[in-house]
Structures are given as C-alpha cells and as structure tokens.
Design an enzyme around this catalytic site. Structure first.
Site, PDB file in Angstrom:
ATOM      1  N   CYS A  96      11.494  25.745 -11.414  1.00 63.26           N
ATOM      2  CA  CYS A  96      12.279  26.473 -10.404  1.00 63.26           C
ATOM      3  C   CYS A  96      11.464  27.627  -9.824  1.00 63.26           C
ATOM      4  CB  CYS A  96      13.587  26.985 -10.986  1.00 63.26           C
ATOM      5  SG  CYS A  96      14.733  25.680 -11.442  1.00 63.26           S
ATOM      6  N   ALA A  97      10.175  27.363  -9.615  1.00 59.35           N
ATOM      7  CA  ALA A  97       9.274  28.377  -9.047  1.00 59.35           C
ATOM      8  C   ALA A  97       8.251  27.678  -8.154  1.00 59.35           C
ATOM      9  CB  ALA A  97       8.590  29.160 -10.154  1.00 59.35           C
TER      10      ALA A  97
END
Length: 406
Positions: free
Chosen positions: A364-365
C-alpha cells in the site's frame, strides 16, 4: 518487569502451530499482529457474559457494557498521554480515522488554492483521502521527497510550507522502510506556518511510548490490530478544542442530541458525535486488553528487546548474496528487501514453504515502489514475540533461495 520473549510467546496460541510441517515464524506483524490469549479471552468473555448495546440502556448489562467501553477510552488516553479521554474517537482503524479528519475537518478548513503536505513514503491511507479532498475543493497536494537511504529530504520543508498550507499529514514510522520521522521539528515548523499536523501512528505505537502532548500534534491515529488487539477498531486522537469545532461525518444513532422532521437535527458533543451507530464494543474490549497487555510488559522493555533484535537481523542479513535492503540503518519494526532479480512474490512463496511468513507486494505504498523502481518488495517485520532463532531461519531461507534460483 524483566522482558522474557519465551513468556511472551507462551501467551500467543498461534505461535505454537506449524506451517508446511515446520514451526511458524510469523514475520508479518506490521500487516497485522497476532493476538495474545489475554485479548482473545477478554473479547470472548464479553460476548459470553457481558454483551449488550451500549448507551441509553437502563438495564444492568447495558450500563456495564457502556462503563467498560468508556474505561477503554480512558485507558487509551493514558496510553498516548492525551489530556482527556474525550479527545479520543473510536474508529474502525487508521484508515477510517484519516478519512474522518479529511471529511470533517478537511471539508470545513481546506479551500481552493490551499495546500496539504504529505511525504513520498506514506501508506495509501495517508495519501488517497488527501487526494480526494484536494480534488473536491481545488487544493494542492505537495510531497516531501525521499533520499535513497529512506529518510526524508527535510531541507525541502521550508520551500513546501507557505501561508496557504493547511495540514501536514505524516507517518510516524514508515510501514515499508521502518524510518522514524523526526516529528518534533516538523510539527514545530508546521505550527509556525499556521498548519495543523496529522500523524499516522499505525506503525509506531507498538514499538515505543507515544506522548501526543509532547509531540504537540493536532491529530494522531492508530489501529488496534497492529497493537496485538482485534481487527476493526482503532483510535483517533484530536486536540479537544479542535475536535469540538469539527462537524460530524456520518449520521445516525448515538451521535445526535435531538432529531426533528420539522426543525432538523442537533448533534451531541464530541467525541460521541463521531461514533454513529452501534459500535464495535467487543473490539473495544479487546483493544483495552491489548493496551493493558503491552503496558504491563512495558513499552520501554519492548523497545529495548526489539532494537537488539533489529540490529542482529540487519547484521545477519549481510551474509545473504545479492540481497538489497531498503531503508535506513536506524529503523523500527520492518526490513524491506529484494533478492537479486527475483520477484518478491516468488521469494515470499519459497519462504512460506519454509514456514516463514513475510509480506510481499507494494505494501500500500505504490509511490514508494515507483521511487525505488521496483514493482514489489518482500517485508519481514519484527515484533516483541519474534526471536533470534527466527531471524536465523529467515537468513538461512534466503541463502537457500539464492542457491536454488541463482
């Protein structure tokens, strides 16, 4: 009390199981931590013998459940040293807490031409809500760039802040790099420019004490499930004066004072006006047990043990050929890496065959992955229940994969 990893491990039932015929080495606590029996039992006991809908109920079970819920709010306020328990809102997790701020405070305070500052290392939960807010109101999203070593280019801050900056939204600890950002100076600078500060503490509160008064941040948010508590529960801290000014985000039961079809609706006071509907009371009880569990162990004791374990892991990983590590030498909780040219999913699958659980993917980056020009990374996270022997198994597993795949 003296910290004993063996005693801690005995409290976590899942750590005694096997995966693929081998003892489980759970190195994925940064995604979600395992739960001690004390948390599992507290939540189960509530559902067995104490469950009732909270608030407004005149009967004993309801009154007792309400008292238990509000006692957890008080415990959580002490855990982060808030001035008052009424500065804490129960939310589903860090993501909901940030969205609450974006949709309540943000909609009321950010206008066209304003700007919000985030960093290049943020989790999507601290990027997307601000992108959505900026798109709604016509504001600008500014980004603090990274250095190759995984630290922020702090020298750029003075050029990013101006009189139109309304908010700095920054992670306390990177969920990929383990970088702990120097919040004190960043918060002071933001306040000098009249901006508020939101801190994403999802990867910090389990590793060392957090004092929101000392930080002087305006918002601080974290999740229970990374803190050895249940899923679906978290805490949003907001300075009391600021919280009382914020309008509600969601409407429904529990958050109202009066409802009239002819005269409209009035709200109850904060924090309850941000807790519409029936809360996750069982999760709140479990969170309270988790806070008590780590508090009894002592966060300073946990920090000392984990620091030693991290130093050992980084030292041992130097023996793995073609291993690329991402992030600074001084880090908390996580070690992100790639092995040669092999995809992170393949490496993670091999490790799973060896009974070792790591996280693979973009974590999630995605902006961070783009910065390092990789589609994915493996991430091993170290928690208070991990051991030097598990680190050795990780190192041996990576060496074996290198020999097999080249």
């Amino acid at each position: 009390m003296t910290f004993s990893v063996d005693k801690v491990r005995a409290d976590f039932p899942v750590l005694s199981r096997e995966v693929n015929g081998l003892p489980l080495a759970y190195l994925d606590s940064a995604a979600s931590a395992q739960k001690p029996s004390q948390v599992i039992d507290a939540e189960a006991e509530f559902y067995r013998h104490g469950y009732a809908a909270v608030h407004r109920g005149i009967h004993t079970l309801s009154a007792q459940a309400t008292e238990k819920m509000e006692n957890v709010r008080k415990r959580a306020s002490l855990f982060i040293n808030a001035r008052s328990a009424e500065e804490l809102v129960f939310v589903r997790g860090t993501t909901e807490g940030i969205n609450l701020v974006a949709n309540s405070w943000g909609n009321s305070n950010v206008r066209a031409g304003d700007n919000i500052i985030i960093s290049q290392m943020e989790h999507h939960a601290n990027i997307v809500p601000w992108q959505m807010l900026c798109a709604r109101v016509g504001a600008e999203l500014r980004v603090i760039p990274l250095n190759p070593d995984g630290t922020l280019q702090l020298e750029t801050l003075h050029t990013l802040f101006d009189e139109k900056t309304r908010l700095l939204a920054i992670t306390h600890v990177s969920n990929v790099l383990g970088t702990e950002n120097p919040l004190a100076g960043m918060i002071t600078l933001a306040h000098q420019h009249g901006a508020k500060v939101l801190v994403d503490g999802a990867q910090a509160v389990m590793h060392h004490p957090v004092d929101v008064q000392a930080l002087d941040c305006d918002f601080y948010v974290f999740s229970g499930h990374k803190l050895y508590g249940p899923t679906g529960i978290g805490i949003l801290y907001v300075k009391e004066a600021l919280l009382q000014e914020m309008p509600p985000w969601e409407g429904g039961g529990s958050m109202i004072a009066t409802v009239s079809l002819s005269e409209g609706t009035t709200w109850t006071k904060a924090p309850w006006r941000f807790e519409a509907g029936t809360p996750n009371t069982g999760g709140i009880i479990g969170l309270g047990a988790a806070l008590e569990y780590v508090s009894v162990l002592g966060l300073n004791n946990i920090a000392e043990y984990e620091l030693n374990l991290m130093h050992y892991a980084l030292s041992q990983l130097e023996s793995v050929p073609n291993l690329t590590l991402y992030g600074p030498q001084n880090r908390l909780g996580v070690i992100a890496f790639n092995l040669g040219k092999h995809h992170a999913y393949d490496v993670g699958s091999f490790l799973d065959n060896y009974g070792i659980a790591v996280r693979t993917g973009h974590h999630c980056a995605m902006p961070l992955m783009a910065y390092y020009n990789v589609p994915a990374m493996c991430r091993a996270s170290l928690a208070m229940y991990n051991t030097h022997e598990e680190v050795d198994r990780l190192v041996t597993g990576l060496q074996r994969i290198h020999r097999l795949l080249g």
